[in-house]
Design a protein around this motif. Structure first.
Motif, PDB file in Angstrom:
ATOM      1  N   ALA A 140     -29.046 -46.074  37.912  1.00  0.00           N
ATOM      2  CA  ALA A 140     -28.643 -45.581  36.655  1.00  0.00           C
ATOM      3  C   ALA A 140     -27.647 -46.680  35.987  1.00  0.00           C
ATOM      4  CB  ALA A 140     -28.289 -44.109  36.356  1.00  0.00           C
ATOM      5  N   GLN A 141     -26.717 -47.097  36.797  1.00  0.00           N
ATOM      6  CA  GLN A 141     -25.610 -48.059  36.643  1.00  0.00           C
ATOM      7  C   GLN A 141     -26.278 -49.465  36.273  1.00  0.00           C
ATOM      8  OE1 GLN A 141     -22.466 -47.316  35.520  1.00  0.00           O
ATOM      9  NE2 GLN A 141     -22.578 -49.430  34.970  1.00  0.00           N
ATOM     10  N   VAL A 142     -27.238 -49.931  37.028  1.00  0.00           N
ATOM     11  CA  VAL A 142     -27.981 -51.150  37.004  1.00  0.00           C
ATOM     12  C   VAL A 142     -28.610 -51.102  35.609  1.00  0.00           C
ATOM     13  CG1 VAL A 142     -29.858 -52.623  37.899  1.00  0.00           C
ATOM     14  CG2 VAL A 142     -27.958 -51.739  39.239  1.00  0.00           C
ATOM     15  N   ILE A 143     -29.480 -50.176  35.418  1.00  0.00           N
ATOM     16  CA  ILE A 143     -30.246 -49.843  34.179  1.00  0.00           C
ATOM     17  C   ILE A 143     -29.417 -50.123  33.071  1.00  0.00           C
ATOM     18  CG2 ILE A 143     -31.502 -48.513  32.804  1.00  0.00           C
ATOM     19  CD1 ILE A 143     -33.081 -47.395  35.382  1.00  0.00           C
ATOM     20  N   THR A 144     -28.114 -49.507  33.025  1.00  0.00           N
ATOM     21  CA  THR A 144     -27.236 -49.517  31.680  1.00  0.00           C
ATOM     22  C   THR A 144     -26.733 -50.811  31.762  1.00  0.00           C
ATOM     23  OG1 THR A 144     -26.758 -47.317  32.102  1.00  0.00           O
ATOM     24  CG2 THR A 144     -25.215 -48.801  31.001  1.00  0.00           C
ATOM     25  N   ASN A 145     -26.442 -51.672  32.592  1.00  0.00           N
ATOM     26  CA  ASN A 145     -26.012 -53.168  32.859  1.00  0.00           C
ATOM     27  C   ASN A 145     -26.924 -53.952  32.161  1.00  0.00           C
ATOM     28  OD1 ASN A 145     -23.332 -52.304  33.446  1.00  0.00           O
ATOM     29  ND2 ASN A 145     -23.895 -52.749  35.788  1.00  0.00           N
ATOM     30  N   VAL A 146     -28.231 -53.865  32.484  1.00  0.00           N
ATOM     31  CA  VAL A 146     -29.363 -54.742  32.055  1.00  0.00           C
ATOM     32  C   VAL A 146     -29.587 -54.386  30.634  1.00  0.00           C
ATOM     33  CG1 VAL A 146     -31.786 -55.129  32.164  1.00  0.00           C
ATOM     34  CG2 VAL A 146     -30.382 -54.957  34.303  1.00  0.00           C
ATOM     35  N   ARG A 147     -29.523 -53.168  30.167  1.00  0.00           N
ATOM     36  CA  ARG A 147     -29.607 -52.934  28.692  1.00  0.00           C
ATOM     37  C   ARG A 147     -28.399 -53.632  28.083  1.00  0.00           C
ATOM     38  NH1 ARG A 147     -31.628 -47.152  29.652  1.00  0.00           N
ATOM     39  NH2 ARG A 147     -33.728 -47.498  29.562  1.00  0.00           N
ATOM     40  N   ASN A 148     -27.298 -53.453  28.298  1.00  0.00           N
ATOM     41  CA  ASN A 148     -26.128 -54.063  27.804  1.00  0.00           C
ATOM     42  C   ASN A 148     -26.280 -55.689  27.901  1.00  0.00           C
ATOM     43  OD1 ASN A 148     -24.681 -51.855  27.482  1.00  0.00           O
ATOM     44  ND2 ASN A 148     -23.630 -51.820  29.160  1.00  0.00           N
ATOM     45  N   LEU A 149     -26.742 -56.121  28.796  1.00  0.00           N
ATOM     46  CA  LEU A 149     -26.909 -57.654  29.023  1.00  0.00           C
ATOM     47  C   LEU A 149     -28.057 -58.087  27.925  1.00  0.00           C
ATOM     48  CD1 LEU A 149     -26.670 -60.422  29.913  1.00  0.00           C
ATOM     49  CD2 LEU A 149     -28.522 -59.761  31.980  1.00  0.00           C
ATOM     50  N   ALA A 150     -29.113 -57.175  27.700  1.00  0.00           N
ATOM     51  CA  ALA A 150     -30.029 -57.534  26.736  1.00  0.00           C
ATOM     52  C   ALA A 150     -29.645 -57.430  25.451  1.00  0.00           C
ATOM     53  CB  ALA A 150     -31.221 -56.429  26.848  1.00  0.00           C
ATOM     54  N   ASP A 151     -28.821 -56.616  24.851  1.00  0.00           N
ATOM     55  CA  ASP A 151     -28.259 -56.394  23.973  1.00  0.00           C
ATOM     56  C   ASP A 151     -27.239 -57.613  23.436  1.00  0.00           C
ATOM     57  OD1 ASP A 151     -29.432 -54.143  23.162  1.00  0.00           O
ATOM     58  OD2 ASP A 151     -27.508 -52.990  23.971  1.00  0.00           O
ATOM     59  N   SER A 152     -26.470 -58.127  24.646  1.00  0.00           N
ATOM     60  CA  SER A 152     -25.691 -59.337  24.329  1.00  0.00           C
ATOM     61  C   SER A 152     -26.671 -60.588  24.054  1.00  0.00           C
ATOM     62  CB  SER A 152     -24.709 -59.623  25.648  1.00  0.00           C
ATOM     63  OG  SER A 152     -23.785 -58.490  25.795  1.00  0.00           O
ATOM     64  N   LEU A 153     -27.823 -60.730  24.950  1.00  0.00           N
ATOM     65  CA  LEU A 153     -28.552 -61.928  24.710  1.00  0.00           C
ATOM     66  C   LEU A 153     -29.157 -61.800  23.484  1.00  0.00           C
ATOM     67  CD1 LEU A 153     -30.277 -62.133  28.098  1.00  0.00           C
ATOM     68  CD2 LEU A 153     -28.666 -63.597  27.194  1.00  0.00           C
ATOM     69  N   GLN A 154     -29.375 -60.477  22.674  1.00  0.00           N
ATOM     70  CA  GLN A 154     -29.951 -60.575  21.449  1.00  0.00           C
ATOM     71  C   GLN A 154     -28.910 -60.848  20.531  1.00  0.00           C
ATOM     72  OE1 GLN A 154     -33.159 -59.730  20.436  1.00  0.00           O
ATOM     73  NE2 GLN A 154     -32.454 -60.724  18.575  1.00  0.00           N
ATOM     74  N   VAL A 155     -27.771 -60.672  20.551  1.00  0.00           N
ATOM     75  CA  VAL A 155     -26.625 -61.003  19.653  1.00  0.00           C
ATOM     76  C   VAL A 155     -26.426 -62.696  19.737  1.00  0.00           C
ATOM     77  CG1 VAL A 155     -24.198 -60.808  19.255  1.00  0.00           C
ATOM     78  CG2 VAL A 155     -25.218 -58.797  19.766  1.00  0.00           C
ATOM     79  N   VAL A 156     -26.567 -62.957  20.787  1.00  0.00           N
ATOM     80  CA  VAL A 156     -26.489 -64.651  20.871  1.00  0.00           C
ATOM     81  C   VAL A 156     -27.662 -65.525  20.238  1.00  0.00           C
ATOM     82  CG1 VAL A 156     -26.466 -66.558  22.464  1.00  0.00           C
ATOM     83  CG2 VAL A 156     -25.086 -64.631  23.208  1.00  0.00           C
TER      84      VAL A 156
END
Length: 118
Positions: A12-28
């Motif tokens: 669950a923590q890995v999934i959350t981290n991957v989603r956060n990374l995806a959101d950050s990449l979208q901002v970039v």
């Protein structure tokens, strides 16, 4: 805590981290797209360039999954709030988490986040 629970928490923590990374990449990606679309000319003041680059981003709705909700509620339960978690599930019409309508996931997470802070 048994091994399966530890594994589920880790996943669950890995999934959350991957989603956060995806959101950050979208901002970039959005910033790079905006920078590309800004045409810099000699007659354009720097303030106008900065204003175009800093335009507000649209806020996209967060989509929560059963695993997201399970992770939040499991953490609350482990912190001694098991009866409150069960009450929250019942409030949203279920006797167990999988009974909850996915359209209620965001609301249940928001309510769960304030459990124990009262």
């Amino acid at each position: 805590m048994n091994k399966v629970t530890e594994l589920l928490d880790a996943v669950a923590q890995v999934i959350t981290n991957v989603r956060n990374l995806a959101d950050s990449l979208q901002v970039v990606a959005d910033v790079l797209t905006d920078m590309k679309s800004v045409e810099v000319t000699g007659s354009q003041p720097a303030a106008q360039i900065a204003e175009k680059a800093a335009k507000p981003k649209r806020e996209k709705a967060k989509f929560y999954t059963l695993e997201d909700v399970r992770g939040v509620l499991a953490e609350k339960s482990q912190n001694g709030l098991t009866s409150e978690v069960k009450g929250l599930i019942a409030k949203f019409g279920g006797s167990k988490l999988s009974d909850i309508d996915p359209s209620n996931y965001e609301a249940i997470i928001k309510e769960a986040e304030v459990l124990g802070n009262e």
